[in-house]
Design an enzyme around this catalytic site. Structure first.
Site, PDB file in Angstrom:
ATOM      1  N   ASP A  83      60.536  27.589 -36.260  1.00  0.00           N
ATOM      2  CA  ASP A  83      61.645  26.634 -36.133  1.00  0.00           C
ATOM      3  C   ASP A  83      62.064  26.647 -34.667  1.00  0.00           C
ATOM      4  OD1 ASP A  83      63.868  24.953 -36.638  1.00  0.00           O
ATOM      5  OD2 ASP A  83      64.327  25.948 -38.526  1.00  0.00           O
ATOM      6  N   THR A 142      44.090  30.076 -41.557  1.00  0.00           N
ATOM      7  CA  THR A 142      42.649  29.960 -41.828  1.00  0.00           C
ATOM      8  C   THR A 142      42.363  28.790 -42.780  1.00  0.00           C
ATOM      9  OG1 THR A 142      42.941  31.686 -43.464  1.00  0.00           O
ATOM     10  CG2 THR A 142      41.969  32.341 -41.373  1.00  0.00           C
ATOM     11  N   ARG A 233      44.561  40.414 -54.924  1.00  0.00           N
ATOM     12  CA  ARG A 233      44.022  40.371 -56.280  1.00  0.00           C
ATOM     13  C   ARG A 233      43.035  41.468 -56.663  1.00  0.00           C
ATOM     14  NH1 ARG A 233      42.799  34.214 -55.479  1.00  0.00           N
ATOM     15  NH2 ARG A 233      42.607  35.095 -53.399  1.00  0.00           N
TER      16      ARG A 233
HETATM   17  O1  C5P Z   1      44.467  38.200 -53.327  1.00  0.00           O
HETATM   18  P1  C5P Z   1      43.979  38.263 -51.905  1.00  0.00           P
HETATM   19  O2  C5P Z   1      43.446  39.630 -51.509  1.00  0.00           O
HETATM   20  O3  C5P Z   1      43.041  37.141 -51.557  1.00  0.00           O
HETATM   21  O4  C5P Z   1      45.332  38.038 -51.067  1.00  0.00           O
HETATM   22  C1  C5P Z   1      45.308  37.912 -49.692  1.00  0.00           C
HETATM   23  C2  C5P Z   1      46.702  37.772 -49.156  1.00  0.00           C
HETATM   24  O5  C5P Z   1      46.604  37.536 -47.756  1.00  0.00           O
HETATM   25  C3  C5P Z   1      47.523  36.615 -49.720  1.00  0.00           C
HETATM   26  O6  C5P Z   1      48.896  37.044 -49.734  1.00  0.00           O
HETATM   27  C4  C5P Z   1      47.309  35.508 -48.719  1.00  0.00           C
HETATM   28  O7  C5P Z   1      48.401  34.630 -48.624  1.00  0.00           O
HETATM   29  C5  C5P Z   1      47.195  36.302 -47.425  1.00  0.00           C
HETATM   30  N1  C5P Z   1      46.443  35.600 -46.386  1.00  0.00           N
HETATM   31  C6  C5P Z   1      45.133  35.168 -46.546  1.00  0.00           C
HETATM   32  N2  C5P Z   1      44.499  34.546 -45.518  1.00  0.00           N
HETATM   33  C7  C5P Z   1      45.118  34.320 -44.371  1.00  0.00           C
HETATM   34  C8  C5P Z   1      46.426  34.743 -44.195  1.00  0.00           C
HETATM   35  C9  C5P Z   1      47.067  35.393 -45.240  1.00  0.00           C
HETATM   36  O8  C5P Z   1      44.552  35.380 -47.582  1.00  0.00           O
HETATM   37  N3  C5P Z   1      44.475  33.742 -43.403  1.00  0.00           N
END
Ligand code: C5P
Length: 261
Positions: A83, A142, A233
């Site tokens: 912001d 990403t 996850r």
């Molecule tokens: O479940 P998983 O291991 O895929 O979760 C990855 C976490 O990292 C989520 O909270 C997601 O929002 C975050 N994240 C991501 N990729 C990024 C930035 C953050 O997966 N580039």
């Protein structure tokens, strides 16, 4: 414009070279509030960190931070704030009062906004008599492909954009960045050994990718320059979450010794 670095105190709450492998693992509590609380209780003492994103934080409010601290976690509040500098200074000040360990901002807000965030967390922490949270910046999401980036006027390749923004975070005195493993070697080179470099999309060897397209193992993440891993996850959907976290921590431990950190 003044760019003093007075907020860069030397108190290292987060040690990027921490030797306890638990302190390298950030568990993403991406669920509703009840699920998140249950996961955190189940993993208590196992993982060093929990990451509370917008979905959870906007449901519970800041009280989730205190609850997670009470369970013994280091707390990462991932709101990716962006912001005008005045708002960000206020938001960071409010977050700085919570006694949490890490927050995220968007590097695309520019250097004045990032500096405002650094001032805000320092002020909030000082007012509340707590350690200031570290601040890490997201460079380019990403999820943003080349077409989307160009449609909003971002020039150059994704790698060039990330490199430019990483340099800007350094100039602003931010503590580190969140990035993919592809970008981590470049980020480590620019930011140096003290910076926090957080890598999501980590999967233990031989597990499901889910919707992550660029996944890596803990060993590959540390070898690329990451200091901390975000895992969601693979832990939170496992039948035995404690065991899943334990397996990842074992992998982290082996990876850290193999890359000599
Ligand atoms: O479940 P998983 O291991 O895929 O979760 C990855 C976490 O990292 C989520 O909270 C997601 O929002 C975050 N994240 C991501 N990729 C990024 C930035 C953050 O997966 N580039």
């Amino acid at each position: 414009m003044s760019h003093s670095n007075t907020w860069s105190d030397k108190t290292q709450v987060i040690d990027p070279t921490a030797t306890d492998p638990k302190d390298r693992l950030m568990v993403a509590l991406d669920g509703n509030a009840d699920e998140a609380r249950a996961w955190a209780r189940e993993l208590q003492g196992q993982a060093g960190w929990v990451k509370c994103g917008m979905t959870l934080f906007y449901q519970t409010g800041p009280e989730i931070a205190a609850e997670m601290k009470d369970l013994g976690y280091k707390v990462f509040i991932d709101l990716k704030i962006h912001d005008i500098p005045h708002q960000i200074e206020g938001a960071a000040r409010s977050l700085g009062r919570l006694g949490i360990d890490l927050i995220t901002i968007h590097a695309l807000g520019g250097r004045p906004m990032m500096e405002a965030a650094m001032r805000g967390v320092a002020q909030g922490a000082q007012e509340a008599g707590v350690e200031r949270p570290r601040v890490v910046a997201v460079t380019i999401l990403t999820s943003m492909d080349a077409q989307t980036a160009h449609s909003i006027g971002l020039e150059g390749t994704a790698a060039q954009q990330v490199e430019r923004l990483t340099r800007l975070t350094k100039e602003a005195g931010v503590d580190g960045i969140v990035c993919s493993a592809q970008e981590a070697p470049m980020a480590r080179e620019i930011l140096g050994p003290e910076a926090i470099i957080i890598t999501p999309g980590v999967r233990p060897a031989g597990s499901e990718a889910g919707d992550q397209t660029r996944i890596l193992t803990p060993a590959a993440a540390f070898a690329s320059g990451a200091s901390h891993l975000v895992v969601g996850r693979p832990i939170t959907t496992a039948p035995d979450k404690k065991l899943a976290a334990y397996a990842i921590i074992e992998e982290i431990e082996a990876s850290l010794s193999s890359v000599g950190i």
